[in-house]
Design a protein around this motif. Structure first.
Motif, PDB file in Angstrom:
ATOM      1  N   VAL A  91       0.834  -1.209   0.000  1.00 13.19           N
ATOM      2  CA  VAL A  91       0.000   0.000   0.000  1.00 13.19           C
ATOM      3  C   VAL A  91       0.866   1.256   0.000  1.00 13.19           C
ATOM      4  N   GLU A  92       1.952   1.216   0.782  1.00 10.58           N
ATOM      5  CA  GLU A  92       2.838   2.392   0.881  1.00 10.58           C
ATOM      6  C   GLU A  92       3.363   2.797  -0.492  1.00 10.58           C
ATOM      7  N   ARG A  93       3.638   1.801  -1.339  1.00 11.69           N
ATOM      8  CA  ARG A  93       4.211   2.126  -2.666  1.00 11.69           C
ATOM      9  C   ARG A  93       3.227   2.928  -3.501  1.00 11.69           C
ATOM     10  N   PHE A  94       1.922   2.749  -3.206  1.00  9.81           N
ATOM     11  CA  PHE A  94       0.922   3.420  -4.037  1.00  9.81           C
ATOM     12  C   PHE A  94       0.065   4.400  -3.242  1.00  9.81           C
ATOM     13  N   GLU A  95       0.490   4.670  -2.005  1.00 13.43           N
ATOM     14  CA  GLU A  95      -0.309   5.580  -1.161  1.00 13.43           C
ATOM     15  C   GLU A  95      -0.533   6.914  -1.890  1.00 13.43           C
ATOM     16  N   GLY A  96      -1.779   7.352  -1.861  1.00 14.89           N
ATOM     17  CA  GLY A  96      -2.086   8.622  -2.506  1.00 14.89           C
ATOM     18  C   GLY A  96      -2.390   8.480  -3.977  1.00 14.89           C
ATOM     19  N   ARG A  97      -2.282   7.236  -4.498  1.00 11.45           N
ATOM     20  CA  ARG A  97      -2.657   7.005  -5.913  1.00 11.45           C
ATOM     21  C   ARG A  97      -3.254   5.618  -6.098  1.00 11.45           C
ATOM     22  N   MET A  98      -3.938   5.099  -5.055  1.00 13.50           N
ATOM     23  CA  MET A  98      -4.599   3.799  -5.142  1.00 13.50           C
ATOM     24  C   MET A  98      -6.031   3.920  -4.620  1.00 13.50           C
ATOM     25  N   LEU A  99      -6.998   3.480  -5.467  1.00 14.57           N
ATOM     26  CA  LEU A  99      -8.410   3.590  -5.120  1.00 14.57           C
ATOM     27  C   LEU A  99      -9.011   2.199  -4.974  1.00 14.57           C
ATOM     28  N   ASN A 100     -10.113   2.138  -4.222  1.00 16.31           N
ATOM     29  CA  ASN A 100     -10.850   0.889  -4.069  1.00 16.31           C
ATOM     30  C   ASN A 100     -12.331   1.214  -4.024  1.00 16.31           C
ATOM     31  N   ILE A 101     -13.137   0.251  -4.513  1.00 14.78           N
ATOM     32  CA  ILE A 101     -14.580   0.394  -4.356  1.00 14.78           C
ATOM     33  C   ILE A 101     -15.056  -0.695  -3.401  1.00 14.78           C
ATOM     34  N   HIS A 102     -15.865  -0.247  -2.437  1.00 13.95           N
ATOM     35  CA  HIS A 102     -16.346  -1.174  -1.404  1.00 13.95           C
ATOM     36  C   HIS A 102     -17.877  -1.107  -1.396  1.00 13.95           C
ATOM     37  N   PRO A 103     -18.545  -2.253  -1.353  1.00 14.80           N
ATOM     38  CA  PRO A 103     -20.019  -2.267  -1.471  1.00 14.80           C
ATOM     39  C   PRO A 103     -20.755  -2.001  -0.161  1.00 14.80           C
ATOM     40  N   SER A 104     -20.402  -0.871   0.487  1.00 14.17           N
ATOM     41  CA  SER A 104     -21.200  -0.405   1.629  1.00 14.17           C
ATOM     42  C   SER A 104     -20.995   1.108   1.757  1.00 14.17           C
ATOM     43  N   LEU A 105     -21.810   1.718   2.599  1.00 12.59           N
ATOM     44  CA  LEU A 105     -21.643   3.149   2.875  1.00 12.59           C
ATOM     45  C   LEU A 105     -20.655   3.280   4.028  1.00 12.59           C
ATOM     46  N   LEU A 106     -19.356   3.184   3.693  1.00 13.46           N
ATOM     47  CA  LEU A 106     -18.324   3.303   4.741  1.00 13.46           C
ATOM     48  C   LEU A 106     -18.535   4.618   5.486  1.00 13.46           C
ATOM     49  N   PRO A 107     -18.254   4.685   6.776  1.00 17.37           N
ATOM     50  CA  PRO A 107     -17.536   3.664   7.551  1.00 17.37           C
ATOM     51  C   PRO A 107     -18.379   2.485   8.034  1.00 17.37           C
ATOM     52  N   LYS A 108     -19.640   2.407   7.604  1.00 16.26           N
ATOM     53  CA  LYS A 108     -20.431   1.230   7.996  1.00 16.26           C
ATOM     54  C   LYS A 108     -19.955   0.010   7.198  1.00 16.26           C
ATOM     55  N   TYR A 109     -19.915  -1.139   7.853  1.00 13.60           N
ATOM     56  CA  TYR A 109     -19.690  -2.437   7.243  1.00 13.60           C
ATOM     57  C   TYR A 109     -18.406  -2.584   6.431  1.00 13.60           C
ATOM     58  N   PRO A 110     -17.247  -2.265   7.000  1.00 19.87           N
ATOM     59  CA  PRO A 110     -16.004  -2.671   6.334  1.00 19.87           C
ATOM     60  C   PRO A 110     -15.956  -4.198   6.325  1.00 19.87           C
ATOM     61  N   GLY A 111     -15.137  -4.767   5.439  1.00 19.80           N
ATOM     62  CA  GLY A 111     -15.037  -6.241   5.391  1.00 19.80           C
ATOM     63  C   GLY A 111     -16.083  -6.850   4.467  1.00 19.80           C
ATOM     64  N   LEU A 112     -16.476  -8.071   4.815  1.00 18.80           N
ATOM     65  CA  LEU A 112     -17.286  -8.888   3.888  1.00 18.80           C
ATOM     66  C   LEU A 112     -18.776  -8.894   4.256  1.00 18.80           C
ATOM     67  N   HIS A 113     -19.580  -9.514   3.397  1.00 19.76           N
ATOM     68  CA  HIS A 113     -21.015  -9.721   3.645  1.00 19.76           C
ATOM     69  C   HIS A 113     -21.730  -8.412   3.980  1.00 19.76           C
ATOM     70  N   THR A 114     -21.382  -7.364   3.266  1.00 21.27           N
ATOM     71  CA  THR A 114     -21.897  -6.033   3.611  1.00 21.27           C
ATOM     72  C   THR A 114     -23.407  -5.930   3.431  1.00 21.27           C
ATOM     73  N   HIS A 115     -23.944  -6.558   2.373  1.00 17.80           N
ATOM     74  CA  HIS A 115     -25.373  -6.417   2.090  1.00 17.80           C
ATOM     75  C   HIS A 115     -26.211  -7.152   3.133  1.00 17.80           C
ATOM     76  N   GLN A 116     -25.779  -8.367   3.480  1.00 16.22           N
ATOM     77  CA  GLN A 116     -26.487  -9.141   4.510  1.00 16.22           C
ATOM     78  C   GLN A 116     -26.504  -8.369   5.821  1.00 16.22           C
ATOM     79  N   ARG A 117     -25.382  -7.727   6.132  1.00 16.48           N
ATOM     80  CA  ARG A 117     -25.274  -6.983   7.398  1.00 16.48           C
ATOM     81  C   ARG A 117     -26.199  -5.765   7.407  1.00 16.48           C
ATOM     82  N   ALA A 118     -26.328  -5.094   6.262  1.00 12.19           N
ATOM     83  CA  ALA A 118     -27.214  -3.924   6.188  1.00 12.19           C
ATOM     84  C   ALA A 118     -28.669  -4.351   6.339  1.00 12.19           C
ATOM     85  N   ILE A 119     -29.006  -5.485   5.704  1.00 10.43           N
ATOM     86  CA  ILE A 119     -30.374  -6.011   5.795  1.00 10.43           C
ATOM     87  C   ILE A 119     -30.676  -6.408   7.246  1.00 10.43           C
ATOM     88  N   GLU A 120     -29.752  -7.124   7.860  1.00 11.85           N
ATOM     89  CA  GLU A 120     -29.980  -7.601   9.244  1.00 11.85           C
ATOM     90  C   GLU A 120     -30.063  -6.447  10.233  1.00 11.85           C
TER      91      GLU A 120
END
Ligand code: GRF
Length: 194
Positions: A97-126
């Protein structure tokens, strides 16, 4: 700007990004790489005439650094200015990450900071959330953390299954990521809300 995209599977977000980088867009795709040689997105990237690379993380056992070194050799050969993680399912070490800090993007399927990690949709539903969505953020050493560059929201509907919600969010991912990349590549850091 030269953009390298990392994928692990079908690469629908990669395709959306690639399709957006045309005309006067300030970026062009230079590499699509995957940790899975069988990733369907590699075939799609090749069909778009983009160089591809695959480094099977399973060949490296628990040696994450060795896997990343192999991946990095392909990435650096492409000389990217920006790295986009798009459905990339491997946790990257702080050294990478350090090698690309400030020029690396990611898309995560939740409204961060809610639900980092996996199974984001199930967690939002529950949790009974009325809304869900996706976030594009700069990648930092902390998983699914980092400055938020854009978010898109969708309603959670009564009776939603995780798959139904995932499909609704994915449509927005394909709108959000290209819009954020366009601005990011032009040096514009204003947060995008769709
Ligand atoms: C999807 O679940 C998406 O929400 C997340 O990664 C998964 C695969 O995306 N970003 P893609 O079709 O490989 O881009």
């Amino acid at each position: 700007k030269r953009v390298a995209i990392l994928i692990s599977g079908g690469g629908s977000n990669m395709v959306a990004l690639v399709n957006s980088m045309t005309g006067d867009h300030p970026a062009r795709p230079v590499l699509v790489a995957s940790n899975d040689p069988a990733a369907g997105g590699l075939t799609k990237a090749a069909a778009h005439g983009i160089a591809t690379a695959a480094v099977d993380h399973r060949q490296f056992g628990r040696d994450r650094a060795a896997f990343e070194a192999a991946l990095l050799s392909h990435i650096e050969a492409a000389e990217p200015d920006i790295l986009c993680l798009a459905g990339f399912m491997r946790v990257l070490t702080p050294a990478f990450v350090e090698r690309f800090e400030g020029r690396m993007l990611n898309i995560h399927p939740s409204l961060l900071p809610k639900y980092p990690g996996l199974h984001t949709h199930q967690r939002a539903i529950e949790a009974g959330d009325a809304e869900a969505g996706c976030t594009v953020h700069e990648v930092t050493a902390v998983l699914d953390d980092g400055p938020i560059l854009g978010q898109a929201r969708v309603p959670v509907l009564p009776g939603d299954t995780a798959d139904a919600l995932a499909g609704r969010v994915l449509v927005q991912e394909h709108r959000l990521y290209p819009e954020v990349l366009r601005r990011y590549a032009a040096g514009d850091r204003t947060t995008v809300y769709l």
